[in-house]
Design a protein around this motif. Sequence first.
Motif, PDB file in Angstrom:
ATOM      1  N   VAL A   1      69.965  41.520  56.758  1.00  0.00           N
ATOM      2  CA  VAL A   1      69.577  42.734  54.997  1.00  0.00           C
ATOM      3  C   VAL A   1      70.970  42.757  53.734  1.00  0.00           C
ATOM      4  O   VAL A   1      71.414  42.139  53.315  1.00  0.00           O
ATOM      5  N   ARG A   2      71.436  43.156  55.112  1.00  0.00           N
ATOM      6  CA  ARG A   2      72.846  43.691  54.344  1.00  0.00           C
ATOM      7  C   ARG A   2      73.740  42.700  54.605  1.00  0.00           C
ATOM      8  O   ARG A   2      74.084  42.303  53.027  1.00  0.00           O
ATOM      9  N   SER A   3      74.072  41.744  55.437  1.00  0.00           N
ATOM     10  CA  SER A   3      74.672  40.588  55.374  1.00  0.00           C
ATOM     11  C   SER A   3      74.422  39.257  54.073  1.00  0.00           C
ATOM     12  O   SER A   3      75.083  38.820  53.166  1.00  0.00           O
TER      13      SER A   3
ATOM     14  N   VAL B   1      77.040  43.008  51.129  1.00  0.00           N
ATOM     15  CA  VAL B   1      77.790  42.170  51.446  1.00  0.00           C
ATOM     16  C   VAL B   1      78.418  41.434  50.213  1.00  0.00           C
ATOM     17  O   VAL B   1      77.214  40.235  50.635  1.00  0.00           O
ATOM     18  N   ASP B   2      80.139  41.024  50.492  1.00  0.00           N
ATOM     19  CA  ASP B   2      79.883  39.092  50.406  1.00  0.00           C
ATOM     20  C   ASP B   2      79.637  38.453  51.580  1.00  0.00           C
ATOM     21  O   ASP B   2      81.237  38.681  52.481  1.00  0.00           O
TER      22      ASP B   2
ATOM     23  N   SER C   1      83.454  36.494  58.961  1.00  0.00           N
ATOM     24  CA  SER C   1      81.804  36.881  58.127  1.00  0.00           C
ATOM     25  C   SER C   1      81.169  38.164  59.090  1.00  0.00           C
ATOM     26  O   SER C   1      82.024  38.319  60.304  1.00  0.00           O
ATOM     27  N   ALA C   2      81.056  39.050  57.941  1.00  0.00           N
ATOM     28  CA  ALA C   2      80.364  40.248  58.442  1.00  0.00           C
ATOM     29  C   ALA C   2      79.459  39.861  59.253  1.00  0.00           C
ATOM     30  O   ALA C   2      78.721  40.390  60.017  1.00  0.00           O
ATOM     31  N   ARG C   3      78.439  38.795  59.452  1.00  0.00           N
ATOM     32  CA  ARG C   3      76.613  38.920  59.865  1.00  0.00           C
ATOM     33  C   ARG C   3      77.842  38.561  60.963  1.00  0.00           C
ATOM     34  O   ARG C   3      77.213  39.074  62.033  1.00  0.00           O
ATOM     35  N   TYR C   4      79.071  37.914  61.314  1.00  0.00           N
ATOM     36  CA  TYR C   4      79.268  37.526  62.837  1.00  0.00           C
ATOM     37  C   TYR C   4      79.415  38.640  63.407  1.00  0.00           C
ATOM     38  O   TYR C   4      79.614  39.031  64.893  1.00  0.00           O
ATOM     39  N   ARG C   5      80.820  39.300  62.949  1.00  0.00           N
ATOM     40  CA  ARG C   5      80.736  40.768  63.333  1.00  0.00           C
ATOM     41  C   ARG C   5      79.838  41.791  63.611  1.00  0.00           C
ATOM     42  O   ARG C   5      79.790  41.507  65.070  1.00  0.00           O
TER      43      ARG C   5
ATOM     44  N   PHE D   1      65.717  44.853  43.466  1.00  0.00           N
ATOM     45  CA  PHE D   1      64.662  44.192  44.228  1.00  0.00           C
ATOM     46  C   PHE D   1      65.272  44.977  45.793  1.00  0.00           C
ATOM     47  O   PHE D   1      63.640  45.047  46.410  1.00  0.00           O
ATOM     48  N   LEU D   2      65.845  45.348  46.562  1.00  0.00           N
ATOM     49  CA  LEU D   2      65.511  45.922  47.836  1.00  0.00           C
ATOM     50  C   LEU D   2      64.370  46.944  48.316  1.00  0.00           C
ATOM     51  O   LEU D   2      63.690  46.861  49.012  1.00  0.00           O
TER      52      LEU D   2
END
Length: 381
Positions: free
Chosen positions: A81-83, A87-88, A117-121, A358-359
Amino acid sequence: MRWTVERLIEEIDLLGARGLPREEFFAELSPRLRNVIDNDASCWHTLDPSTRLLTADAPKELIERGVFAPEATPAAGELIVRSEYMVDDVNTFAGLAARRVPVGILDHVTRGDPRRSARYRDLLLPAGIPHELRAAFVIRGRAWGAVHIARRASSGAFQQRDADALAALTGAIARGIRASLRFDAARRVTGAEAPGMVVLGPGDEVELITPPARDLLASLHPREPRCTGETIPTPVLALASFVRSAPDGGQGGGNVVTVPGGDGWVTLHASRPGPHHDGRVAVVLEPARGARSATVRLEAFGATARERDVATLLARGLSRAEIAEALVLSPHTVEDHVKSLYDKVGVGSRQELVARVFLDEYLPEVVRQTPLTSRGRFDRG
């Protein structure tokens, strides 16, 4: 033996025609997908078609195939959800849904440096998943779901041919998700938007009928006040006949019709719930409604109707220019609406707006696994 993309599309359409529960549809789909795209695990999601926000996920295969431990999935969900919204990041589901081809390979979009990518990290690298392929499933501009497909280092990187194959499947998968949501809602028969369902035997005899279906069937007989609700009207019989005769159960088109009733229009969605040859047809009936207005929360902030439209498109990941084109406004007017929205809600960015408006509403429903209506929204009834 490897499958062709065409064969997998046929398989997906047959799955959709069975009207499976959402999680069962995804569970059946995952191993079939590996016949065309090699992968170590996949995680499926549903999206609200109006806002493109996450409404549910199906991480079962990630757990079964050892990507995440069961106790780690809540934290992983928070990172997803955060990614997506806070965040961008690259290849977000909302961003993919806005593309002409709604598919993306992480290695490609980051030009070989996925650490951008923040999702990757934060999520993929700690889980030992260096390679990711994603897609959104869109029909006529409305996104019904999305998928994350994972490969470990030993399985090698995704190639463009994998993305091309997945792109060819997106329409069929979107139709299957939409059918699952519609039949899930009909089985529950609860909530303000609950449709009705009637199952017809090979000779059009009624095998099963839910209470809402009785009322909706009766509404299709406005000139027959004594109708019991089990007299099947001609449009339903015609649709059932079409679905029986169609090779794919009508999933390629034609299995959904909207017909006039005594109390307004009624949408009929037909599907074969069993084997192709048994002649049974399930028909879901629901009142046809227009698009729901923007959330009550935006109204509480004092947002105008046009500002609510802008907020919804911002949440879907559209740029200012795309919003201007979609709403037939000048870019300057869109910018004025955005500034006004930010002032009223008390935020300074798109991410903060999505989180505030929304969240806060969506995340508790996702955690509680609130059922979805046939339109892909939370059923709070």
